[in-house]
Motif scaffolding. Structure first.
Motif, PDB file in Angstrom:
ATOM      1  N   TRP A   1       0.848  -1.188   0.000  1.00  0.00           N
ATOM      2  CA  TRP A   1       0.000   0.000   0.000  1.00  0.00           C
ATOM      3  C   TRP A   1       0.887   1.242   0.000  1.00  0.00           C
ATOM      4  O   TRP A   1       1.952   1.262   0.623  1.00  0.00           O
ATOM      5  N   ILE A   2       0.435   2.275  -0.695  1.00  0.00           N
ATOM      6  CA  ILE A   2       1.050   3.597  -0.611  1.00  0.00           C
ATOM      7  C   ILE A   2      -0.015   4.552  -0.093  1.00  0.00           C
ATOM      8  O   ILE A   2      -1.072   4.705  -0.704  1.00  0.00           O
ATOM      9  N   THR A   3       0.247   5.161   1.026  1.00  0.00           N
ATOM     10  CA  THR A   3      -0.700   6.103   1.623  1.00  0.00           C
ATOM     11  C   THR A   3      -0.332   7.508   1.182  1.00  0.00           C
ATOM     12  O   THR A   3       0.741   8.013   1.508  1.00  0.00           O
ATOM     13  N   ALA A   4      -1.231   8.122   0.406  1.00  0.00           N
ATOM     14  CA  ALA A   4      -0.970   9.437  -0.179  1.00  0.00           C
ATOM     15  C   ALA A   4      -1.880  10.490   0.450  1.00  0.00           C
ATOM     16  O   ALA A   4      -2.988  10.182   0.894  1.00  0.00           O
ATOM     17  N   ASP A   5      -1.408  11.751   0.474  1.00  0.00           N
ATOM     18  CA  ASP A   5      -2.176  12.868   1.029  1.00  0.00           C
ATOM     19  C   ASP A   5      -2.912  13.591  -0.091  1.00  0.00           C
ATOM     20  O   ASP A   5      -2.305  14.050  -1.060  1.00  0.00           O
ATOM     21  N   ILE A   6      -4.227  13.717   0.072  1.00  0.00           N
ATOM     22  CA  ILE A   6      -5.070  14.427  -0.891  1.00  0.00           C
ATOM     23  C   ILE A   6      -5.639  15.650  -0.186  1.00  0.00           C
ATOM     24  O   ILE A   6      -6.309  15.530   0.844  1.00  0.00           O
ATOM     25  N   TYR A   7      -5.389  16.839  -0.752  1.00  0.00           N
ATOM     26  CA  TYR A   7      -5.897  18.059  -0.124  1.00  0.00           C
ATOM     27  C   TYR A   7      -7.410  18.165  -0.282  1.00  0.00           C
ATOM     28  O   TYR A   7      -8.004  17.586  -1.194  1.00  0.00           O
ATOM     29  N   GLU A   8      -7.983  18.942   0.613  1.00  0.00           N
ATOM     30  CA  GLU A   8      -9.437  19.050   0.678  1.00  0.00           C
ATOM     31  C   GLU A   8     -10.037  19.516  -0.648  1.00  0.00           C
ATOM     32  O   GLU A   8     -11.034  18.972  -1.111  1.00  0.00           O
ATOM     33  N   TYR A   9      -9.411  20.485  -1.307  1.00  0.00           N
ATOM     34  CA  TYR A   9      -9.980  21.018  -2.548  1.00  0.00           C
ATOM     35  C   TYR A   9      -9.814  20.047  -3.723  1.00  0.00           C
ATOM     36  O   TYR A   9     -10.452  20.210  -4.765  1.00  0.00           O
ATOM     37  N   GLU A  10      -8.967  19.007  -3.557  1.00  0.00           N
ATOM     38  CA  GLU A  10      -8.761  18.030  -4.624  1.00  0.00           C
ATOM     39  C   GLU A  10      -9.704  16.833  -4.523  1.00  0.00           C
ATOM     40  O   GLU A  10      -9.779  16.029  -5.461  1.00  0.00           O
ATOM     41  N   LEU A  11     -10.412  16.705  -3.412  1.00  0.00           N
ATOM     42  CA  LEU A  11     -11.237  15.522  -3.181  1.00  0.00           C
ATOM     43  C   LEU A  11     -12.310  15.291  -4.254  1.00  0.00           C
ATOM     44  O   LEU A  11     -12.589  14.141  -4.585  1.00  0.00           O
ATOM     45  N   PRO A  12     -12.943  16.346  -4.822  1.00  0.00           N
ATOM     46  CA  PRO A  12     -13.973  16.060  -5.844  1.00  0.00           C
ATOM     47  C   PRO A  12     -13.443  15.297  -7.050  1.00  0.00           C
ATOM     48  O   PRO A  12     -14.235  14.695  -7.786  1.00  0.00           O
ATOM     49  N   TRP A  13     -12.142  15.312  -7.292  1.00  0.00           N
ATOM     50  CA  TRP A  13     -11.593  14.652  -8.480  1.00  0.00           C
ATOM     51  C   TRP A  13     -10.961  13.300  -8.160  1.00  0.00           C
ATOM     52  O   TRP A  13     -10.364  12.675  -9.035  1.00  0.00           O
ATOM     53  N   VAL A  14     -11.081  12.857  -6.925  1.00  0.00           N
ATOM     54  CA  VAL A  14     -10.438  11.603  -6.518  1.00  0.00           C
ATOM     55  C   VAL A  14     -11.513  10.597  -6.125  1.00  0.00           C
ATOM     56  O   VAL A  14     -12.355  10.884  -5.271  1.00  0.00           O
ATOM     57  N   LYS A  15     -11.478   9.427  -6.759  1.00  0.00           N
ATOM     58  CA  LYS A  15     -12.454   8.381  -6.501  1.00  0.00           C
ATOM     59  C   LYS A  15     -11.748   7.034  -6.363  1.00  0.00           C
ATOM     60  O   LYS A  15     -10.677   6.813  -6.921  1.00  0.00           O
TER      61      LYS A  15
END
Length: 256
Positions: A188-202
């Protein structure tokens, strides 16, 4: 404005000086995919569902360690350690006595007596299996008829020794963890996704993983899970990326 009588194909014309002053840019209309690339950093870790604990189910002593180094590779079915336990010795004796008793009573004219002897044998065999004694060791005990001082624990998984908590000669207690084995063929690779980027991450999206020491090389991965909570300090959500690691090039603790 379009002048009366002008051809429709000419469209709207604007003086070039005016275009320059207004900062207008034009482009031909074409069909293309709209996409957004998000670059972030992550940390490689062993997959939680591919970590296994080896522990003793009986009290005893470690007579021999076949796997004696942290980081050592382990194959499925490989011997890990040999345990001497008075309980295991007594269980073997009970099993051999049950076998002998069944042999004597097999010709009994009373079916319930022979059936009871079979149940005693099965109960003694089940007890050995519950203590992680392999079917092969039980067959060897049946064939030899001799009680073994030590019995061997075999690995049920393939991987590497992530943690070793026992040495040869140590006394162990029932339930004590002796080794941890991690299967690193998938990590597993645990990556940080910023709050404003969440709509584009699924979940299910493809990921390209780049390693600092292998410039230009890309490893394919997939978003396996988005954690439900947000980190207050960084305002990021953890994304878990599942990556195949057949050559064990990705090692827990690496940055990506």
């Amino acid at each position: 404005p379009v002048q009366e009588g002008a051809a429709a194909s000419e469209g709207i014309r604007i003086d070039p000086v005016t275009l320059q002053n207004m900062g207008v840019r034009t482009e031909k209309v074409v069909k293309r995919r709209l996409q957004r690339t998000i670059r972030t950093v992550g940390l490689v870790a062993a997959a939680d569902d591919r970590q296994f604990s080896v522990n003793a189910k009986v009290e005893g002593w470690v007579e021999r360690l076949h796997v004696n180094q942290q980081g050592q590779s382990v194959k499925k079915g490989q011997p890990l350690l040999e345990i001497y336990s008075p309980e295991l010795v007594a269980a073997q004796q009970e099993y051999l006595l049950a076998l002998a008793n069944r042999g004597r009573l097999a010709a009994s004219p009373f079916p319930e007596i022979a059936s009871g002897a079979d149940r005693l044998v099965e109960a003694a065999r089940t007890r050995l299996r519950y203590w992680d004694i392999s079917p092969g060791q039980i067959r060897a005990l049946e064939q030899s008829g001799h009680v073994l001082k030590t019995l061997t624990l075999f690995s049920e998984q393939e991987g590497v020794v992530a943690s070793k908590k026992v040495v040869e000669g140590a006394r162990i207690m029932a339930g004590e963890e002796l080794l941890q084995i991690a299967d690193l063929s998938t990590v597993w690779i645990t990556a940080d996704i910023y709050e404003y980027e969440l709509p584009w991450v699924k979940v299910g999206q493809a990921v390209q993983v780049e390693l600092p020491f292998a410039s230009g090389r890309v490893i394919a991965g997939m978003i396996d899970y988005l954690y439900p909570s947000m980190e207050n300090e960084t305002r990021t959500v953890k994304a878990r990326i599942k990556v195949a690691n057949p050559g064990l090039e990705l090692k827990p603790g690496m940055y990506a």
